[in-house]
Design an enzyme around this catalytic site. Structure first.
Site, mmCIF file in Angstrom:
data_model
loop_
_atom_site.group_PDB
_atom_site.id
_atom_site.type_symbol
_atom_site.label_atom_id
_atom_site.label_comp_id
_atom_site.label_asym_id
_atom_site.label_seq_id
_atom_site.Cartn_x
_atom_site.Cartn_y
_atom_site.Cartn_z
ATOM 1 N N SER A 107 0.801 -0.968 -0.045
ATOM 2 C CA SER A 107 -0.106 0.050 0.100
ATOM 3 C C SER A 107 0.985 1.214 0.046
ATOM 4 O O SER A 107 1.545 1.592 -0.806
ATOM 5 C CB SER A 107 -1.099 0.072 1.059
ATOM 6 N N ASP A 248 -1.186 1.410 -3.951
ATOM 7 C CA ASP A 248 -1.973 0.529 -4.629
ATOM 8 C C ASP A 248 -3.388 0.836 -5.003
ATOM 9 O O ASP A 248 -4.187 0.048 -5.401
ATOM 10 C CB ASP A 248 -2.066 -0.663 -3.599
ATOM 11 N N ASP A 250 -5.879 2.387 -3.314
ATOM 12 C CA ASP A 250 -7.328 2.326 -2.608
ATOM 13 C C ASP A 250 -7.400 3.319 -1.563
ATOM 14 O O ASP A 250 -8.465 3.523 -0.839
ATOM 15 C CB ASP A 250 -7.314 1.074 -1.810
#
Length: 450
Positions: A107, A248, A250
């Site tokens: 992430s 990533d 999100d």
């Protein structure tokens, strides 16, 4: 019972150490394959299928190969997407009817970390019982399937195009982004080759930064965790707004035309009020223990229900599902719009903000002014040992801080789910008081954790 490997967002660590190495990841792939094969009732001769995506970290090549080997050894077919945002893998898992999806990503962490996240066939995080089953299987020795029953692997050549079209489908067909000049910061991460296409094809003039990944520069002074680069670019380019994703894809932060940063709480408010104005807000809004108190108070003025979950998008999702609500998120920029997607999606969340912008006829600067956040100070205290936050010395310090806030704020201490840190958060109406109490609490934690 606590899990040995799985945290709040999959399995994460430094590459080459602990569990993020080829040997363990191959065993993890095998264990996941065995569990999935035993759970899914497929027609005779048909093997389970798992979709694998990754962000742009250099270690992704190595870990992808290890996962593929483990899954194949368990008799599971593999679909490989290459670099793809986490929410894209959630979507493609459902769209391609795979039994599970896996994302290789850490992430917003630096390139030298990596992790493994799983999605169910429905595009949601794995249930706890499935994670326990995978951990139990890891403890057993590997037994490779007969050669005739080994899994096969192939590339999904149109993965990016499929996801671009899916994102565009969440934006109303009667609206477009023509006339908007938007700067996109892709964090040198997984959105670099899909996000620009989404906004360009909806009509916007797109200027991209953070879109040159080299395997080592993901999240490096760019993206939602380092929005200064986007703020500068928006002002220099005289753009209408900017959008920053994390590595990533999100998490999202946005910047208005004057260079002001809007965090997840402010974006959540804009989306909620846009839906509320049209009578389309289904139920209430979910936040977390970290959600700014100003958002809760602003929603209360409109009699919109609000609930707080533990920190982590999986807990926001659980709260939304338990109350049959559709909208929730975190101030870090994880935003879930369950009427659009099964998981948090930075591109789709930003499109919902732009939907509110287009419907209202206002600028992002005007919409963002609708929520003035209360001063909030977050201090991360690194610890070398586990600290009992319920002990008397900690609770006494918390009580003293709450007394200083005089009922006009909040104090929150929590252990990070991904790092050896205690997060100290204090918020209230007076910034000087908030800052002082946060620093005092952080000092107490440091002394106790020494």
């Amino acid at each position: 019972m606590s899990k040995q490997y799985f945290g709040t967002d999959g399995i994460r660590g430094r590459v080459g150490e602990s569990v993020i190495n080829p040997e363990f990841v191959m065993k993890l792939g095998y264990a996941a394959g065995r569990v999935l094969a035993s759970q899914e009732q497929l027609p005779n001769g048909q093997r389970p299928t798992v979709l694998i995506g990754k962000d742009t970290r250099i270690s992704g090549y190595m870990l992808e190969a290890a996962l593929e080997a483990g899954l194949s050894a368990a008799g599971v077919d593999v679909l490989l997407t290459g670099p793809m945002p986490t929410p894209a893998v959630a979507y493609l898992t459902r769209a391609l009817r795979a039994q599970a999806g896996i994302v290789i990503s850490a992430s917003h962490n630096p390139y030298y970390d990596n992790g493994i996240k799983f999605f169910s066939a429905q595009g949601t995080k794995l249930a706890d019982d499935v994670e326990y089953a995978i951990e139990a299987e890891i403890a057993k020795p590997m037994q490779v399937m007969e050669s005739a029953n080994l899994g096969k692997a192939k590339r999904v050549d149109d993965a990016a195009g499929r996801y671009v079209e899916f994102c565009k489908s969440t934006f109303p067909s009667h609206l477009d982004l023509r006339g908007l000049k938007i700067v996109l910061d892709c964090a040198h991460g997984a959105t670099y080759h899909v996000a620009p296409d989404v906004f360009h094809e909806l009509g916007a003039e797109v200027i991209s930064i953070g879109n040159q990944p080299d395997g080592l520069n993901i999240n490096e002074q760019v993206g939602s965790t380092h929005p200064q680069a986007l703020q500068k670019a928006v002002v220099e380019q005289q753009a209408d707004l900017g959008i920053a994703f994390d590595g990533d894809g999100d998490r999202v932060m946005m910047v208005d035309g004057a260079g002001n940063l809007l965090d997840g709480d402010q974006l959540l408010y804009i989306i909620a009020m846009g839906l509320y104005a049209k009578g389309k807000l289904k139920g209430g809004v979910a936040g977390t223990l970290m959600t700014n108190l100003a958002l809760e108070h602003a929603l209360q003025k409109h009699q919109i229900p609000f609930g707080r979950a533990k920190v982590g998008d999986r807990y926001v999702l659980e709260l939304l599902q338990s109350r049959n609500w559709k909208l929730g998120g975190e101030n870090s920029g994880h935003i879930l719009t369950l009427d659009k997607h099964s998981s948090g999606d930075a591109i789709i969340a930003s499109l919902q903000v732009l939907h509110s912008l287009r419907e209202s006829g206002k600028t992002l600067l005007e919409l963002g002014a609708g929520l003035a956040l209360y001063p909030q100070v977050l201090i991360n205290v690194t610890t070398s040992q586990k600290l009992d936050l319920e002990q008397a010395a900690v609770q006494q310090a918390v009580k003293q801080a709450e007394n200083a806030l005089n009922g006009e704020g909040r104090v929150l201490l929590r252990a990070s789910g991904t790092e050896p840190k205690i997060r100290v958060m204090v918020e209230g109406l007076n910034h000087a008081v908030v800052q002082a109490q946060a620093e005092t609490l952080a000092t107490v934690i440091r002394q106790l954790a020494a």
